[in-house]
Design a protein around this motif. Structure first.
Motif, PDB file in Angstrom:
ATOM      1  N   LEU A   1      -0.325  -5.711  13.738  1.00  0.00           N
ATOM      2  CA  LEU A   1      -0.550  -4.344  13.260  1.00  0.00           C
ATOM      3  C   LEU A   1      -0.599  -3.375  14.430  1.00  0.00           C
ATOM      4  CD1 LEU A   1      -3.326  -5.186  10.638  1.00  0.00           C
ATOM      5  CD2 LEU A   1      -0.862  -5.073  10.291  1.00  0.00           C
ATOM      6  N   GLN A   2       0.122  -3.676  15.505  1.00  0.00           N
ATOM      7  CA  GLN A   2       0.055  -2.847  16.699  1.00  0.00           C
ATOM      8  C   GLN A   2       0.639  -1.455  16.505  1.00  0.00           C
ATOM      9  OE1 GLN A   2       1.855  -5.893  19.279  1.00  0.00           O
ATOM     10  NE2 GLN A   2       0.186  -5.538  20.680  1.00  0.00           N
ATOM     11  N   HIS A   3       1.565  -1.328  15.564  1.00  0.00           N
ATOM     12  CA  HIS A   3       2.110   0.000  15.321  1.00  0.00           C
ATOM     13  C   HIS A   3       0.999   0.977  14.929  1.00  0.00           C
ATOM     14  CE1 HIS A   3       6.079  -1.844  15.425  1.00  0.00           C
ATOM     15  NE2 HIS A   3       6.619  -0.650  15.324  1.00  0.00           N
ATOM     16  N   ALA A   4       0.138   0.530  14.023  1.00  0.00           N
ATOM     17  CA  ALA A   4      -0.977   1.392  13.621  1.00  0.00           C
ATOM     18  C   ALA A   4      -2.009   1.502  14.723  1.00  0.00           C
ATOM     19  CB  ALA A   4      -1.617   0.835  12.345  1.00  0.00           C
ATOM     20  N   HIS A   5      -2.236   0.399  15.436  1.00  0.00           N
ATOM     21  CA  HIS A   5      -3.289   0.367  16.443  1.00  0.00           C
ATOM     22  C   HIS A   5      -3.002   1.309  17.605  1.00  0.00           C
ATOM     23  CE1 HIS A   5      -6.525  -1.498  18.826  1.00  0.00           C
ATOM     24  NE2 HIS A   5      -5.691  -1.365  19.846  1.00  0.00           N
ATOM     25  N   PHE A   6      -1.797   1.268  18.147  1.00  0.00           N
ATOM     26  CA  PHE A   6      -1.479   2.036  19.345  1.00  0.00           C
ATOM     27  C   PHE A   6      -0.833   3.384  19.056  1.00  0.00           C
ATOM     28  CE2 PHE A   6      -1.562  -2.308  21.168  1.00  0.00           C
ATOM     29  CZ  PHE A   6      -2.577  -2.101  22.079  1.00  0.00           C
ATOM     30  N   LEU A   7      -0.432   3.652  17.837  1.00  0.00           N
ATOM     31  CA  LEU A   7       0.235   4.916  17.528  1.00  0.00           C
ATOM     32  C   LEU A   7      -0.669   5.890  16.800  1.00  0.00           C
ATOM     33  CD1 LEU A   7       3.824   3.700  16.582  1.00  0.00           C
ATOM     34  CD2 LEU A   7       2.981   4.573  18.754  1.00  0.00           C
ATOM     35  N   GLY A   8      -1.973   5.719  16.931  1.00  0.00           N
ATOM     36  CA  GLY A   8      -2.913   6.696  16.383  1.00  0.00           C
ATOM     37  C   GLY A   8      -2.951   6.737  14.875  1.00  0.00           C
ATOM     38  N   MET A   9      -2.570   5.630  14.204  1.00  0.00           N
ATOM     39  CA  MET A   9      -2.539   5.602  12.745  1.00  0.00           C
ATOM     40  C   MET A   9      -3.505   4.549  12.221  1.00  0.00           C
ATOM     41  SD  MET A   9      -0.424   7.968  11.672  1.00  0.00           S
ATOM     42  CE  MET A   9       0.151   7.520  10.035  1.00  0.00           C
ATOM     43  N   PHE A  10      -3.312   4.137  10.982  1.00  0.00           N
ATOM     44  CA  PHE A  10      -4.162   3.153  10.307  1.00  0.00           C
ATOM     45  C   PHE A  10      -3.246   2.200   9.545  1.00  0.00           C
ATOM     46  CE2 PHE A  10      -3.320   6.712   7.590  1.00  0.00           C
ATOM     47  CZ  PHE A  10      -2.961   6.124   6.388  1.00  0.00           C
ATOM     48  N   PRO A  11      -3.716   1.021   9.147  1.00  0.00           N
ATOM     49  CA  PRO A  11      -2.873   0.088   8.367  1.00  0.00           C
ATOM     50  C   PRO A  11      -2.603   0.654   6.972  1.00  0.00           C
ATOM     51  CG  PRO A  11      -4.748  -1.037   9.348  1.00  0.00           C
ATOM     52  CD  PRO A  11      -5.011   0.416   9.485  1.00  0.00           C
ATOM     53  N   GLY A  12      -1.330   0.871   6.674  1.00  0.00           N
ATOM     54  CA  GLY A  12      -0.949   1.415   5.375  1.00  0.00           C
ATOM     55  C   GLY A  12      -0.197   0.422   4.535  1.00  0.00           C
ATOM     56  N   PHE A  13       0.490   0.930   3.509  1.00  0.00           N
ATOM     57  CA  PHE A  13       1.339   0.114   2.631  1.00  0.00           C
ATOM     58  C   PHE A  13       0.549  -0.989   1.928  1.00  0.00           C
ATOM     59  CE2 PHE A  13       3.821   1.431   6.406  1.00  0.00           C
ATOM     60  CZ  PHE A  13       4.571   2.420   5.796  1.00  0.00           C
ATOM     61  N   GLY A  14      -0.680  -0.676   1.533  1.00  0.00           N
ATOM     62  CA  GLY A  14      -1.502  -1.632   0.797  1.00  0.00           C
ATOM     63  C   GLY A  14      -2.300  -2.581   1.664  1.00  0.00           C
ATOM     64  N   LEU A  15      -2.198  -2.469   2.994  1.00  0.00           N
ATOM     65  CA  LEU A  15      -2.908  -3.399   3.869  1.00  0.00           C
ATOM     66  C   LEU A  15      -4.419  -3.230   3.775  1.00  0.00           C
ATOM     67  CD1 LEU A  15      -0.598  -3.345   7.014  1.00  0.00           C
ATOM     68  CD2 LEU A  15      -1.049  -5.286   5.519  1.00  0.00           C
ATOM     69  N   SER A  16      -4.903  -2.051   3.428  1.00  0.00           N
ATOM     70  CA  SER A  16      -6.356  -1.885   3.288  1.00  0.00           C
ATOM     71  C   SER A  16      -6.890  -2.683   2.095  1.00  0.00           C
ATOM     72  CB  SER A  16      -6.712  -0.404   3.120  1.00  0.00           C
ATOM     73  OG  SER A  16      -6.208   0.112   1.898  1.00  0.00           O
ATOM     74  N   TYR A  17      -6.017  -3.061   1.177  1.00  0.00           N
ATOM     75  CA  TYR A  17      -6.409  -3.924   0.055  1.00  0.00           C
ATOM     76  C   TYR A  17      -6.275  -5.397   0.419  1.00  0.00           C
ATOM     77  CZ  TYR A  17      -6.087  -6.330  -4.455  1.00  0.00           C
ATOM     78  OH  TYR A  17      -6.266  -7.209  -5.493  1.00  0.00           O
ATOM     79  N   PHE A  18      -5.183  -5.753   1.104  1.00  0.00           N
ATOM     80  CA  PHE A  18      -4.895  -7.163   1.365  1.00  0.00           C
ATOM     81  C   PHE A  18      -5.658  -7.719   2.566  1.00  0.00           C
ATOM     82  CE2 PHE A  18      -0.937  -5.707  -0.771  1.00  0.00           C
ATOM     83  CZ  PHE A  18      -1.049  -6.494  -1.902  1.00  0.00           C
ATOM     84  N   LEU A  19      -5.845  -6.952   3.628  1.00  0.00           N
ATOM     85  CA  LEU A  19      -6.505  -7.475   4.824  1.00  0.00           C
ATOM     86  C   LEU A  19      -7.927  -7.955   4.564  1.00  0.00           C
ATOM     87  CD1 LEU A  19      -5.228  -5.039   7.607  1.00  0.00           C
ATOM     88  CD2 LEU A  19      -4.565  -7.425   7.238  1.00  0.00           C
ATOM     89  N   PRO A  20      -8.744  -7.231   3.774  1.00  0.00           N
ATOM     90  CA  PRO A  20     -10.092  -7.747   3.493  1.00  0.00           C
ATOM     91  C   PRO A  20     -10.101  -9.058   2.710  1.00  0.00           C
ATOM     92  CG  PRO A  20     -10.010  -5.385   3.058  1.00  0.00           C
ATOM     93  CD  PRO A  20      -8.599  -5.848   3.267  1.00  0.00           C
ATOM     94  N   LYS A  21      -8.958  -9.451   2.135  1.00  0.00           N
ATOM     95  CA  LYS A  21      -8.884 -10.704   1.382  1.00  0.00           C
ATOM     96  C   LYS A  21      -8.671 -11.908   2.301  1.00  0.00           C
ATOM     97  CE  LYS A  21      -8.883  -8.472  -2.621  1.00  0.00           C
ATOM     98  NZ  LYS A  21      -9.071  -7.086  -2.107  1.00  0.00           N
TER      99      LYS A  21
END
Length: 523
Positions: free
Chosen positions: A264-284
């Protein structure tokens, strides 16, 4: 040979009634026939012309014969099966004709039906499924590719003969996400004005929803890099928890290989957050590994993907082809249990620790990421420490726990987190905490509103400048937000500022109410 006529049988040349000696005109007929692509079938051709007419070469005669056959085939209004049985009138069968014949003829039920191209997507059609992959070798997701994938999945969902679907990604990478420089070039959006970046991202969010909610099992072959939006595509092949009506999502599968790199480095280093449903799937994922992957930007390989729950299966490279060959040769009425059994039978526990490096890694991978992909036991070895530190209730508490660990792993992780944009760090931490108790639809809509506000925030554009354009690796982040500012990032938005996502399965309702009948094919 009487009267200038030679009868050619469907059998090979050596089994003809007339022996063929060399040199002989008939051998030239067979050679030229193959050269121009004519089927070797029962037919008669005239090799000699009546006296007084212009003589034609054998090639010219065969060319004229082929043209006459194609003309006859185009006038024939019979069904596809009849055409395919008649070589003289059938010509080359279309994909729809092959599909029709395969489904009607049980003796041909395991045939490969052919390939078709749909924009940036290549589709391999089988009697019970479609295999789709991106033509772009690095698996970059263009708007055209996203649109075509969505259309293909909707068709697949409603095709009566399709039992499952496979997404194979690009040739070198499963999916490398999108080009962040294109989004940055659209410029900083006004808080209350139009935002062109949102329309460019809309299709990816809706595509992930279609995959996750598909009524048929879907398989993601995670062969190569799974980065950015590619990580979202992978995790969309995840079973969805029961909704308010009690309907549970279907079980999808994610197959990692010894070439898999998930990050998830794109979100990590580019000043963003995990998108495209990742906030639902990652906690699983197992323990607090989802939060660790999002906040640290670490790269993990196929073995760690299996340990964390990112992947459902791990296969060494030599087993992948055998597995999918077994899948394609399965019967047309393959069940979900049989599909899972084939995947289970080819799963290996012998992990190959040799990993292929990035061909042209973005600058922020080289500067900040680990010097090599994480070892196969990376997550397992640090699992307890990850749960202790990333199970904290606040960002500040998490940072304090990492400092108290005192290990090399904790020092590296802490250093990576401190390079993250302060706003992105606070928003990502809160987003993943909320995602653990929300539905997929709620998580996607929350991410959608956050994306709109982030494109009115300078951090993303500064990150693209520092890592992708100037490549100085020294972004000047905006100051850390206050709790009230973080709350405003999650607040509802008017539809005039941010047009909502269309998260629906209307294509299923339309198919149920249509006159589409069993036996009709759509490819």
């Amino acid at each position: 040979r009487q009267g200038g006529w030679i009868s050619m049988l469907q059998a090979p040349c050596r089994t003809m009634m007339h022996p063929v000696s060399s040199p002989h005109p008939l051998r030239e007929v067979v050679r030229c026939q193959v050269a121009v692509g004519l089927p070797v079938r029962a037919m008669t051709i005239k090799l000699e012309r009546p006296a007084g007419t212009k003589k034609r070469s054998i090639e010219e005669q065969l060319k004229k014969l082929k043209e006459s056959q194609e003309g006859t085939a185009s006038e024939d209004t019979g069904d596809a099966t009849a055409k395919s049985r008649d070589g003289a009138k059938g010509g080359t069968m279309t994909l729809a004709m092959r599909l029709s014949q395969s489904l009607k003829d049980p003796l041909r039920s395991k045939d490969f039906l052919g390939q078709v191209s749909k924009g940036d997507i290549q589709v391999e059609c089988h009697h019970h499924s479609k295999f789709m992959w991106l033509k772009n070798p690095r698996g970059l997701l263009s708007e055209d590719a996203v649109s075509n994938l969505s259309e293909l999945i909707q068709i697949s969902d409603t095709n009566w003969y399709e039992r499952f679907g496979v997404l194979k990604g690009g040739e070198v990478a499963f999916c490398g996400g999108s080009d962040s420089r294109v989004l940055a070039a659209m410029g900083l959006a006004a808080p209350e004005g139009p935002c062109p970046q949102m329309e460019a991202r809309r299709g990816k969010y809706e595509l992930c929803y279609l995959i996750a909610k598909s009524p048929k099992p879907r398989i993601a072959l995670m062969d190569g890099n799974c980065l950015g939006a590619g990580a979202g595509l992978v995790m969309a092949h995840h079973s969805v928890a029961p909704d308010r009506e009690g309907k549970a999502g279907l079980e999808h599968y994610r197959v990692a290989t010894d070439r898999t790199i998930f990050s998830l480095q794109h979100a990590h280093f580019l000043g963003m957050f995990p998108g495209f449903g990742l906030s639902y799937f990652l906690p699983k994922l197992k323990g607090h590994l989802g939060r660790y992957l999002a906040l640290s930007g670490v790269r993990i390989n196929g073995a760690d993907c299996l340990f964390a729950g990112v992947a459902t299966h791990f296969m060494a490279q030599h087993r992948v082809d055998r597995c999918f060959q077994a899948i394609t040769q399965a019967s047309a009425d393959i069940s979900e249990g049989q599909l899972k059994q084939i995947l289970d039978d080819h799963t290996t526990t012998t992990l190959n620790k040799e990993f292929r490096s990035y061909l042209q890694p973005p600058s922020f991978y080289q500067r900040y990421a680990m010097s090599s992909p994480a070892e196969a036991t990376h997550l397992e070895a640090n699992f307890d420490a990850i749960n202790r530190c990333f199970g904290a209730g606040t960002v500040e508490e998490m940072m304090g726990l990492l400092e108290a660990e005192g290990s090399e792993w904790a020092a590296t992780t802490l250093s990576n987190i401190r390079r993250m944009a302060p706003t992105a760090l606070q928003v990502t931490f809160r987003l993943l905490r909320q995602g653990s108790s929300r539905s997929l639809e709620e998580a996607l809509r929350t991410e959608w509103r956050l994306a709109r506000r982030f494109y009115s925030h300078p951090d993303f554009f500064e990150a693209v400048r520092a890592f992708e354009i100037d490549k100085d690796g020294a972004p000047k982040w905006a100051p850390a937000p206050s709790p009230d500012e973080v709350n405003k990032m999650f607040a509802p938005m008017s539809e005039a500022v941010c047009r909502p996502l269309e998260l629906s399965q209307q294509h299923l309702n339309a198919a149920a109410n249509s006159t589409f009948k069993k036996g009709e094919m759509r490819v």
